[in-house]
Design a protein around this motif. Structure first.
Motif, PDB file in Angstrom:
ATOM      1  N   ARG A  92     -31.068  31.469   5.395  1.00 43.37           N
ATOM      2  CA  ARG A  92     -32.439  31.700   4.914  1.00 43.37           C
ATOM      3  C   ARG A  92     -33.402  31.834   6.085  1.00 43.37           C
ATOM      4  N   VAL A  93     -33.279  30.961   7.072  1.00 44.16           N
ATOM      5  CA  VAL A  93     -34.142  31.022   8.254  1.00 44.16           C
ATOM      6  C   VAL A  93     -33.906  32.333   9.001  1.00 44.16           C
ATOM      7  N   ALA A  94     -32.654  32.745   9.106  1.00 47.96           N
ATOM      8  CA  ALA A  94     -32.331  33.998   9.800  1.00 47.96           C
ATOM      9  C   ALA A  94     -32.997  35.176   9.098  1.00 47.96           C
ATOM     10  N   ARG A  95     -32.921  35.212   7.765  1.00 45.86           N
ATOM     11  CA  ARG A  95     -33.567  36.301   7.022  1.00 45.86           C
ATOM     12  C   ARG A  95     -35.074  36.277   7.255  1.00 45.86           C
ATOM     13  N   GLY A  96     -35.666  35.098   7.208  1.00 42.02           N
ATOM     14  CA  GLY A  96     -37.109  34.966   7.389  1.00 42.02           C
ATOM     15  C   GLY A  96     -37.575  35.355   8.787  1.00 42.02           C
ATOM     16  N   ALA A  97     -36.724  35.116   9.767  1.00 48.83           N
ATOM     17  CA  ALA A  97     -37.084  35.405  11.163  1.00 48.83           C
ATOM     18  C   ALA A  97     -36.643  36.799  11.594  1.00 48.83           C
ATOM     19  N   GLY A  98     -35.849  37.460  10.777  1.00 46.69           N
ATOM     20  CA  GLY A  98     -35.368  38.788  11.135  1.00 46.69           C
ATOM     21  C   GLY A  98     -34.307  38.771  12.222  1.00 46.69           C
ATOM     22  N   VAL A  99     -33.490  37.715  12.209  1.00 43.98           N
ATOM     23  CA  VAL A  99     -32.413  37.596  13.198  1.00 43.98           C
ATOM     24  C   VAL A  99     -31.092  37.373  12.465  1.00 43.98           C
ATOM     25  N   LYS A 100     -30.003  37.357  13.211  1.00 43.66           N
ATOM     26  CA  LYS A 100     -28.682  37.117  12.631  1.00 43.66           C
ATOM     27  C   LYS A 100     -28.461  35.612  12.482  1.00 43.66           C
ATOM     28  N   PRO A 101     -27.695  35.209  11.464  1.00 44.36           N
ATOM     29  CA  PRO A 101     -27.386  33.772  11.295  1.00 44.36           C
ATOM     30  C   PRO A 101     -26.766  33.148  12.541  1.00 44.36           C
ATOM     31  N   ASP A 102     -25.992  33.929  13.299  1.00 43.71           N
ATOM     32  CA  ASP A 102     -25.389  33.406  14.540  1.00 43.71           C
ATOM     33  C   ASP A 102     -26.457  32.965  15.537  1.00 43.71           C
ATOM     34  N   ARG A 109     -39.284  34.482  21.901  1.00 45.86           N
ATOM     35  CA  ARG A 109     -39.950  35.035  20.707  1.00 45.86           C
ATOM     36  C   ARG A 109     -39.078  34.863  19.474  1.00 45.86           C
ATOM     37  N   LYS A 110     -37.776  35.074  19.659  1.00 44.90           N
ATOM     38  CA  LYS A 110     -36.852  34.890  18.530  1.00 44.90           C
ATOM     39  C   LYS A 110     -36.806  33.427  18.110  1.00 44.90           C
ATOM     40  N   TYR A 111     -36.736  32.532  19.096  1.00 45.00           N
ATOM     41  CA  TYR A 111     -36.724  31.102  18.783  1.00 45.00           C
ATOM     42  C   TYR A 111     -37.995  30.713  18.039  1.00 45.00           C
ATOM     43  N   GLU A 112     -39.116  31.227  18.495  1.00 45.11           N
ATOM     44  CA  GLU A 112     -40.393  30.923  17.847  1.00 45.11           C
ATOM     45  C   GLU A 112     -40.386  31.419  16.398  1.00 45.11           C
ATOM     46  N   ALA A 113     -39.894  32.614  16.176  1.00 48.58           N
ATOM     47  CA  ALA A 113     -39.828  33.164  14.819  1.00 48.58           C
ATOM     48  C   ALA A 113     -38.922  32.317  13.942  1.00 48.58           C
ATOM     49  N   MET A 114     -37.813  31.839  14.509  1.00 49.58           N
ATOM     50  CA  MET A 114     -36.889  30.999  13.744  1.00 49.58           C
ATOM     51  C   MET A 114     -37.546  29.679  13.352  1.00 49.58           C
ATOM     52  N   VAL A 115     -38.237  29.069  14.288  1.00 44.53           N
ATOM     53  CA  VAL A 115     -38.886  27.787  14.012  1.00 44.53           C
ATOM     54  C   VAL A 115     -39.983  27.970  12.960  1.00 44.53           C
ATOM     55  N   TYR A 116     -40.749  29.044  13.070  1.00 42.63           N
ATOM     56  CA  TYR A 116     -41.794  29.306  12.075  1.00 42.63           C
ATOM     57  C   TYR A 116     -41.216  29.621  10.703  1.00 42.63           C
ATOM     58  N   SER A 117     -39.965  30.057  10.647  1.00 42.64           N
ATOM     59  CA  SER A 117     -39.323  30.351   9.372  1.00 42.64           C
ATOM     60  C   SER A 117     -38.747  29.101   8.716  1.00 42.64           C
ATOM     61  N   MET A 118     -38.771  27.985   9.426  1.00 45.00           N
ATOM     62  CA  MET A 118     -38.275  26.720   8.870  1.00 45.00           C
ATOM     63  C   MET A 118     -39.360  26.046   8.044  1.00 45.00           C
TER      64      MET A 118
END
Length: 86
Positions: A33-43, A5-14
């Motif tokens: 920017r992608v991390a902020r958009g996906a609600g995850v940490k840059p790491d 789910r996190k990976y999916e959110a990251m890809v959709y934020s690209m």
């Protein structure tokens, strides 16, 4: 499941460009920017990019070893879940 789910959110934020040109994601500002958009940490975005790079290298290596794969295809690899079968 959660990681997917996190990976999916990251890809959709690209952006579409980042999805078609994964090299663009090596830029730290884009990762943030992608991390902020996906609600995850840059790491976590860096982890996705790293794992994509490793997968891509492995696929290229396998493509280069077609002769090896043909040889393995003739072997009985049932114990390995059918690896090498077409």
């Amino acid at each position: 499941e959660e990681k997917m789910r996190k990976y999916e959110a990251m890809v959709y934020s690209m952006t579409p460009h980042e999805r078609t040109h994964p090299d663009a994601m090596r830029n730290a500002k884009r990762q943030e920017r992608v991390a902020r958009g996906a609600g995850v940490k840059p790491d976590e975005v860096r982890e996705l990019v790293t794992s994509f790079d490793k997968s891509q290298k492995m696929m290229k290596a396998m493509k280069g070893n077609r002769g090896l794969m043909k040889k393995l295809g003739g072997m009985n690899l049932g114990a390995l879940g059918g690896l090498g079968r077409k």
